[in-house]
Design an enzyme around this catalytic site. Structure first.
Site, mmCIF file in Angstrom:
data_model
loop_
_atom_site.group_PDB
_atom_site.id
_atom_site.type_symbol
_atom_site.label_atom_id
_atom_site.label_comp_id
_atom_site.label_asym_id
_atom_site.label_seq_id
_atom_site.Cartn_x
_atom_site.Cartn_y
_atom_site.Cartn_z
ATOM 1 C CD GLU A 1 -3.000 -0.686 -0.129
ATOM 2 O OE1 GLU A 1 -3.080 0.484 -0.546
ATOM 3 O OE2 GLU A 1 -3.612 -1.619 -0.656
ATOM 4 C CE1 TYR B 1 -7.030 3.125 -0.412
ATOM 5 C CE2 TYR B 1 -4.653 3.299 -0.083
ATOM 6 C CZ TYR B 1 -5.749 2.661 -0.650
ATOM 7 O OH TYR B 1 -5.561 1.549 -1.429
ATOM 8 C CG ASP C 1 -8.335 3.619 -4.815
ATOM 9 O OD1 ASP C 1 -9.572 3.453 -4.987
ATOM 10 O OD2 ASP C 1 -7.486 3.096 -5.555
#
Length: 289
Positions: free
Chosen positions: A39, A122, A140
Site C-alpha cells: 500500500e 486510506y 482511493d
C-alpha cells in the site's frame, strides 16, 4: 449499509473472482506486513512498477523487524526509482514503531494503524480490508471514480474528497467483513483496469447496466479543468536526479557532478533532500544518510 446494492456487489464480486490481476500482494500467503508495504509503494505509483520492487523488498525484509534494523542508505537504495522516496523513510519508521509498540506484529486496529508514522486514513482502511478482511471505508481514486460514474452520473470525482462523498461511499460498503473487503478490492480493480480515467471500457464493465453515467450518455466532465501533473523541469525531477546519483555510488557526490540546467534549483533541491532526511551533506558532497 443503506440502500440495496446486492446486484452491484454480486456482479463485481463474480467479475473480480474471474478477472482480477494476479498481483503478488494478493496471494493468500501474503502477510499483513506485505500488504502494508504494497500500500505504501502503490501510493501515486502504478502496480506494474511496484511488482518487482515489492518482491525484492519482501525477500530482503520480510518482517517489520527486518526493515527496522536495516541501515537507512540500504533502504533508500532498495526503493530505487519508485519515486517519492520519503515513503521509504516513513515505511522504515512505521516498521520501527510496529516493533516498539506492537511486538513486531502489524496491528489489527484502525486507531493503532493511524498512529503509525506515515499511515493515513486510506492506508489504514486498506490494511484493515486487504490484510485482515475487515469492514472499512477504502476510498482511493479508483473507487471514487467508479462511484462518481455509477452512482452520481458524472465522469470524475471532485478533486478533493469531501465528508458527503465519504458518507455516500460508506452506504455502498456491505455490513459483513468479508463482503466489505471484497467490495473494496473489486471496486478498486474495476477503476484500475476498466473504469479508467481516460479510456473507460464500458463494454467490458460487469455492472454497466446500473451505471448512471453510462445511462446518461457518458456526459463530458463539466467541473474544473483536470490538469496533468508536470514533471519535466520540476523540483521533483531535480530531486529524483540527485537521488539517482546518490543511489549509484557509495562515495560522496559533488553537486557539480550532477547535470542540471538551473543551478539555483539544484541547490534548492539538494537542501530539501537534506532537510527531509534523504541525504546528508559532507565536505566532499552529498551522500545517502
Amino acid at each position: 449499509m443503506t440502500g440495496d446494492h446486492t446486484a452491484l456487489h454480486a456482479g463485481l464480486g463474480a467479475w473480480f473472482a474471474a478477472e482480477a490481476r494476479p498481483l503478488p500482494w494478493r496471494a493468500a500467503d501474503t502477510t499483513p506486513w506485505g500488504v502494508l508495504v504494497s500500500e505504501i509503494m502503490l501510493q501515486q505509483t502504478p502496480a506494474s512498477r511496484v511488482e518487482a520492487p515489492w518482491r525484492e523488498w519482501m525477500t530482503r525484509w520480510p518482517t517489520p523487524g527486518d526493515l527496522a534494523a536495516a541501515p537507512v542508505d540500504e533502504v533508500l537504495r532498495a526503493w530505487g526509482r519508485l519515486g517519492y522516496p520519503r515513503r521509504a523513510l516513513r515505511l522504515r519508521q512505521s516498521a520501527t514503531a510496529i516493533v516498539e509498540r506492537h511486538g513486531g506484529v502489524v496491528p489489527e486496529d484502525e486507531a493503532a494503524l493511524l498512529a503509525l508514522p506515515g499511515i493515513g486514513r486510506y492506508t489504514a482502511a486498506a490494511v484493515l480490508a486487504f490484510a485482515f478482511g475487515r469492514r472499512s471505508l477504502v476510498l482511493d481514486v479508483n473507487i471514487r471514480r467508479v462511484l462518481a460514474r455509477y452512482h452520481r452520473g458524472v465522469e470524475h470525482p471532485a478533486a478533493h474528497e469531501t465528508a458527503d462523498e465519504r458518507r455516500e461511499a460508506l452506504a455502498f460498503v456491505p455490513d459483513r467483513d468479508a463482503d466489505a473487503a471484497l467490495w473494496s478490492a473489486s471496486a478498486m480493480e474495476l477503476g484500475a483496469v476498466v473504469c479508467t480515467a481516460r479510456s473507460p471500457r464500458c463494454g467490458d464493465c460487469p455492472v454497466s447496466e446500473g451505471c448512471a453515467w453510462l445511462a446518461a450518455g457518458r456526459p463530458a466532465w463539466e467541473g474544473p479543468a483536470r490538469v496533468a501533473q508536470a514533471w519535466e523541469g520540476t523540483d521533483r525531477q531535480c530531486r529524483g536526479r540527485i537521488m539517482a546519483a546518490l543511489r549509484a555510488t557509495e562515495a560522496a557526490v559533488p553537486l557539480t557532478d550532477i547535470a542540471w540546467p538551473d543551478e539555483a534549483q539544484l541547490l534548492r533541491a539538494a537542501s530539501g533532500l537534506v532537510t527531509d532526511g534523504l541525504a546528508r551533506q559532507t565536505p566532499e558532497g552529498l551522500r545517502l544518510p
